[in-house]
Design a protein around this motif. Structure first.
Motif, short mmCIF file in Angstrom:
data_model
loop_
_atom_site.label_atom_id
_atom_site.label_comp_id
_atom_site.label_asym_id
_atom_site.label_seq_id
_atom_site.Cartn_x
_atom_site.Cartn_y
_atom_site.Cartn_z
N CYS A 43 0.86 -1.18 0.00
CA CYS A 43 0.00 0.00 0.00
C CYS A 43 0.90 1.23 0.00
O CYS A 43 1.81 1.33 0.82
CB CYS A 43 -0.90 -0.02 1.23
N LEU A 44 0.66 2.12 -0.94
CA LEU A 44 1.43 3.36 -1.04
C LEU A 44 0.50 4.54 -0.84
O LEU A 44 -0.66 4.48 -1.26
CB LEU A 44 2.09 3.48 -2.42
N GLY A 45 1.00 5.58 -0.23
CA GLY A 45 0.23 6.79 -0.03
C GLY A 45 1.08 8.02 -0.24
O GLY A 45 2.24 8.06 0.18
N ARG A 46 0.51 9.01 -0.88
CA ARG A 46 1.19 10.28 -1.15
C ARG A 46 0.20 11.41 -0.93
O ARG A 46 -1.00 11.23 -1.04
CB ARG A 46 1.69 10.37 -2.59
N ALA A 47 0.71 12.59 -0.66
CA ALA A 47 -0.13 13.77 -0.47
C ALA A 47 0.20 14.82 -1.51
O ALA A 47 1.35 14.95 -1.92
CB ALA A 47 0.08 14.36 0.92
N ARG A 48 -0.82 15.53 -1.92
CA ARG A 48 -0.59 16.74 -2.72
C ARG A 48 -0.63 17.89 -1.73
O ARG A 48 -1.62 18.10 -1.04
CB ARG A 48 -1.69 16.91 -3.78
N THR A 49 0.47 18.60 -1.63
CA THR A 49 0.59 19.70 -0.67
C THR A 49 0.59 21.03 -1.42
O THR A 49 1.32 21.21 -2.39
CB THR A 49 1.89 19.56 0.14
N GLU A 50 -0.25 21.94 -0.95
CA GLU A 50 -0.33 23.28 -1.54
C GLU A 50 0.83 24.15 -1.04
O GLU A 50 1.48 23.81 -0.04
CB GLU A 50 -1.67 23.93 -1.18
N ASP A 51 1.05 25.27 -1.72
CA ASP A 51 2.13 26.19 -1.33
C ASP A 51 1.99 26.67 0.12
O ASP A 51 2.99 26.93 0.79
CB ASP A 51 2.17 27.40 -2.26
N ASP A 52 0.75 26.79 0.59
CA ASP A 52 0.53 27.26 1.96
C ASP A 52 0.63 26.14 3.00
O ASP A 52 0.38 26.35 4.18
CB ASP A 52 -0.81 27.99 2.08
N GLY A 53 0.99 24.92 2.55
CA GLY A 53 1.16 23.80 3.46
C GLY A 53 -0.07 22.92 3.64
O GLY A 53 0.01 21.86 4.26
N ARG A 54 -1.22 23.37 3.13
CA ARG A 54 -2.44 22.55 3.23
C ARG A 54 -2.29 21.27 2.42
O ARG A 54 -1.61 21.25 1.41
CB ARG A 54 -3.67 23.29 2.69
N ILE A 55 -2.94 20.23 2.87
CA ILE A 55 -2.97 18.95 2.15
C ILE A 55 -4.42 18.69 1.75
O ILE A 55 -5.21 18.21 2.56
CB ILE A 55 -2.42 17.81 3.03
N PRO A 56 -4.77 19.04 0.51
CA PRO A 56 -6.16 18.86 0.08
C PRO A 56 -6.47 17.48 -0.49
O PRO A 56 -7.64 17.13 -0.66
CB PRO A 56 -6.31 19.93 -1.00
N HIS A 57 -5.42 16.71 -0.77
CA HIS A 57 -5.65 15.48 -1.53
C HIS A 57 -4.60 14.42 -1.18
O HIS A 57 -3.42 14.72 -1.14
CB HIS A 57 -5.54 15.83 -3.02
N VAL A 58 -5.06 13.21 -0.94
CA VAL A 58 -4.17 12.07 -0.71
C VAL A 58 -4.53 11.01 -1.73
O VAL A 58 -5.71 10.79 -2.03
CB VAL A 58 -4.33 11.52 0.72
N TYR A 59 -3.52 10.38 -2.29
CA TYR A 59 -3.76 9.37 -3.32
C TYR A 59 -2.73 8.25 -3.17
O TYR A 59 -1.72 8.42 -2.49
CB TYR A 59 -3.67 9.98 -4.72
N GLY A 60 -3.01 7.13 -3.78
CA GLY A 60 -2.06 6.04 -3.70
C GLY A 60 -2.56 4.79 -4.39
O GLY A 60 -3.49 4.83 -5.19
#
Length: 133
Positions: free
Chosen positions: A93-110
């Protein structure tokens, strides 16, 4: 899109996506198949995935998901699963985050990839999908 599904099926890889801001989750057809879930009866969620993980490994994967959701820490873990029919398989199982410039994490995928258990030889699956047999 059908070619992508054929490759996912052949390789035993399912993909997931969690839109945190809109509280929506998506699983590919292959993800449902790996977990032996009926897409019409099961709602995709981290909780549904974790419920399939062997009890002695569930807390570690849950911690991985918390780390990626809260801090964007990617993970790659091998876990034992039991699908809806109780068939035991081992998956990565793999997981990654998309992180915005302001540090927010709106999306996780894997992804979830079968490495042993109920899978068929990927080369055979690919050959069958190419020939239609």
């Amino acid at each position: 899109l059908s070619s992508l599904e054929a490759v996912q099926d052949a390789l035993g890889i399912g993909f997931y996506s969690f839109d945190i801001e809109n509280n929506t989750a998506l699983w590919t057809k292959a993800m449902y198949e790996i977990l032996d879930f009926d897409a019409k009866r099961h709602t995709p969620s981290v909780e549904a995935l974790l419920a399939c993980v062997a009890e002695d490994e569930r807390a570690a994967l849950s911690d991985d998901f918390q780390a990626v959701l809260e801090r964007g820490v990617p993970f790659h873990r091998t876990v034992r699963l039991a699908g809806a029919a109780g068939v035991q398989i081992t998956c990565t199982c793999l997981g990654r985050a998309r992180t915005e410039d302001d540090g927010r994490i709106p999306h996780v995928y894997g992804s979830l990839r079968v490495v042993s258990g109920n899978e068929v030889d990927p080369a055979l699956n690919l050959a069958q999908s190419e020939t239609g047999s």
